[in-house]
Design a protein around this motif. Structure first.
Motif, PDB file in Angstrom:
ATOM      1  N   ARG A  81     -36.407  -6.110  -0.197  1.00  0.00           N
ATOM      2  CA  ARG A  81     -37.113  -5.045  -0.928  1.00  0.00           C
ATOM      3  C   ARG A  81     -36.236  -3.813  -0.919  1.00  0.00           C
ATOM      4  O   ARG A  81     -35.244  -3.744  -0.204  1.00  0.00           O
ATOM      5  CB  ARG A  81     -38.462  -4.733  -0.255  1.00  0.00           C
ATOM      6  N   PHE A  83     -34.192  -2.497  -3.137  1.00  0.00           N
ATOM      7  CA  PHE A  83     -32.846  -2.758  -3.643  1.00  0.00           C
ATOM      8  C   PHE A  83     -31.973  -3.431  -2.584  1.00  0.00           C
ATOM      9  O   PHE A  83     -30.771  -3.224  -2.526  1.00  0.00           O
ATOM     10  CB  PHE A  83     -32.189  -1.470  -4.150  1.00  0.00           C
ATOM     11  N   SER A  85     -32.001  -2.922   0.671  1.00  0.00           N
ATOM     12  CA  SER A  85     -31.707  -2.123   1.865  1.00  0.00           C
ATOM     13  C   SER A  85     -32.616  -2.470   3.045  1.00  0.00           C
ATOM     14  O   SER A  85     -32.294  -2.181   4.187  1.00  0.00           O
ATOM     15  CB  SER A  85     -31.815  -0.633   1.553  1.00  0.00           C
TER      16      SER A  85
END
Length: 135
Positions: A81, A83, A85
């Protein structure tokens, strides 16, 4: 039998980027529930991952605690989730119950560490169960 000390891999709260992304989503009316969820996680959710167990403290005011030994874990599932990270993980236990870990920072490294510990515990258990022929 030598008892090893517990070594901490990660101890702390959820990913800070989860809070930031959800605070930005809170600008819209639709994003408000996600914002409140992220704030509650940031305030009261804590993870402690060691070489012996996974411990999660959470709930309202951080009053709930769950601890799971690696020998109790049957499967681990994760989803990236934010992007990539951070991510969410679900520990599926041998009794069929599930333990969710939301917004885990560095989740790919954490997933690898947990899988390594599960494999290590399983191989250790198999070695102890092996019996040879005695004369």
């Amino acid at each position: 039998m030598k008892i090893s000390e517990e070594e901490i891999f990660y101890e702390g709260g959820p990913a800070k980027s989860d809070l930031i992304i959800n605070l930005l989503a809170g600008i819209t009316l639709v994003g408000l529930p996600f914002t409140f969820g992220a704030i509650v996680r940031a305030l009261w959710l804590r993870y402690k991952i060691t070489n012996k167990r996974v411990s999660i403290t959470g709930g309202w005011l951080g009053k709930d605690q769950s601890q799971v030994g690696y020998n109790q874990i049957n499967e681990l599932r994760s989803v990236p989730r934010g992007f990539g990270s951070y991510g969410d993980m679900v520990l599926i236990l041998k009794d069929g119950s599930k333990l969710e870990m939301r917004s885990v920072p560095n989740f790919r490294e954490t997933e690898k560490y947990i899988m390594d510990q599960i494999d290590f515990k399983r191989s250790k258990a198999l070695q102890q169960n092996v019996q040879g022929f005695a004369e």
